[in-house]
Design a protein around this motif. Sequence first.
Motif, mmCIF file in Angstrom:
data_model
loop_
_atom_site.group_PDB
_atom_site.id
_atom_site.type_symbol
_atom_site.label_atom_id
_atom_site.label_comp_id
_atom_site.label_asym_id
_atom_site.label_seq_id
_atom_site.Cartn_x
_atom_site.Cartn_y
_atom_site.Cartn_z
ATOM 1 N N GLY A 1 0.831 -1.191 0.000
ATOM 2 C CA GLY A 1 0.000 0.000 0.000
ATOM 3 C C GLY A 1 0.866 1.241 0.000
ATOM 4 N N ILE B 1 -10.782 -2.167 3.437
ATOM 5 C CA ILE B 1 -11.426 -0.936 2.987
ATOM 6 C C ILE B 1 -12.235 -1.194 1.709
ATOM 7 C CG2 ILE B 1 -9.804 0.618 4.135
ATOM 8 C CD1 ILE B 1 -8.389 0.972 1.437
ATOM 9 N N GLY C 1 -12.801 0.333 -1.215
ATOM 10 C CA GLY C 1 -12.203 0.491 -2.538
ATOM 11 C C GLY C 1 -11.277 -0.648 -2.908
ATOM 12 N N LEU C 2 -10.538 -1.167 -1.934
ATOM 13 C CA LEU C 2 -9.661 -2.309 -2.189
ATOM 14 C C LEU C 2 -10.505 -3.554 -2.439
ATOM 15 C CD1 LEU C 2 -6.871 -3.582 -2.417
ATOM 16 C CD2 LEU C 2 -6.820 -3.765 0.083
ATOM 17 N N VAL D 1 -7.309 3.716 -5.013
ATOM 18 C CA VAL D 1 -8.465 3.874 -4.142
ATOM 19 C C VAL D 1 -8.553 5.327 -3.689
ATOM 20 C CG1 VAL D 1 -9.574 3.099 -2.004
ATOM 21 C CG2 VAL D 1 -8.198 1.482 -3.337
ATOM 22 N N SER E 1 -9.827 8.494 -1.477
ATOM 23 C CA SER E 1 -9.953 8.590 -0.017
ATOM 24 C C SER E 1 -11.356 8.255 0.481
ATOM 25 C CB SER E 1 -9.543 9.980 0.472
ATOM 26 O OG SER E 1 -10.423 10.964 -0.034
ATOM 27 N N GLU F 1 -13.268 6.016 -0.571
ATOM 28 C CA GLU F 1 -13.426 4.558 -0.603
ATOM 29 C C GLU F 1 -12.368 3.882 0.274
ATOM 30 O OE1 GLU F 1 -15.552 2.471 -2.135
ATOM 31 O OE2 GLU F 1 -16.578 3.728 -3.580
ATOM 32 N N ALA F 2 -11.611 4.705 1.025
ATOM 33 C CA ALA F 2 -10.557 4.172 1.901
ATOM 34 C C ALA F 2 -10.926 4.517 3.347
ATOM 35 C CB ALA F 2 -9.195 4.744 1.494
ATOM 36 N N TYR F 3 -10.282 5.547 3.892
ATOM 37 C CA TYR F 3 -10.541 5.932 5.282
ATOM 38 C C TYR F 3 -11.356 7.198 5.391
ATOM 39 C CZ TYR F 3 -7.431 2.179 6.361
ATOM 40 O OH TYR F 3 -6.883 0.922 6.458
ATOM 41 N N ASP G 1 -5.606 9.564 -0.930
ATOM 42 C CA ASP G 1 -5.843 8.560 -1.961
ATOM 43 C C ASP G 1 -4.743 7.512 -1.826
ATOM 44 O OD1 ASP G 1 -7.961 10.088 -2.898
ATOM 45 O OD2 ASP G 1 -6.724 11.109 -4.395
ATOM 46 N N LEU G 2 -5.099 6.246 -2.008
ATOM 47 C CA LEU G 2 -4.170 5.142 -1.796
ATOM 48 C C LEU G 2 -4.011 4.317 -3.071
ATOM 49 C CD1 LEU G 2 -5.605 3.919 1.636
ATOM 50 C CD2 LEU G 2 -3.852 5.662 1.230
ATOM 51 N N GLU H 1 -5.252 -1.557 6.731
ATOM 52 C CA GLU H 1 -6.338 -1.972 5.868
ATOM 53 C C GLU H 1 -7.659 -2.098 6.611
ATOM 54 O OE1 GLU H 1 -3.201 -2.306 3.494
ATOM 55 O OE2 GLU H 1 -3.301 -3.588 5.203
#
Length: 179
Positions: free
Chosen positions: A15, A42, A44-45, A62, A64, A66-68, A129-130, A168
């Motif tokens: 990541g 998460i 998005g992953l 992913v 943000s 759709e992440a944290y 964003d990841l 994650e």
Amino acid sequence: MDIKEKSVVKMHYKGTLSDGTVFDSSEGKEPLEFIYGVGMIIPGLEKGILGLKVGDKKKIEVASDEAYGPLNDQAVQVVPKSQFPADLKLEKGMQLMAQGPQGAIPVVIADVMEEEIKVDFNHPLAGKDLVFEVEVTDVREATKEELEHGHVHGADGHHHEHAHSDAEMPEGSKDDKKE
């Protein structure tokens, strides 16, 4: 077998932030193992790996949200300095663990003032964003017992150790609950 709802997935991952900074990786560790579709990683992953099979490699971007999630201004609070141990030298940017209703949560010291400390309770990856590079190493159907318990059991049966990374794990995941 393709990854689908209620599959047990094992995958290696790296990541990174959008600038390439690595925030977590399974390199040198066991692959991440989880049940797909029950909120263990998460969103998005999870969406990005749907349909992959053993041996597949993929780069997943992913956003943000759709992440944290986005940074929450209300998650930054001012706390009296007296709430911290007197012998602790508090510095801006310092990360500490605070006790929350679901257990320990990371917090960052946003500012140190004369009598008060500004504390940021946002997840360290909120608003970012990841990018994940993944390689699927195993996919199988989850057992009835795994689905009932909400987590993967080891090859030798039931266990409570998890090969996941906190980076994650979304807030309120199955792993946060006591059995």
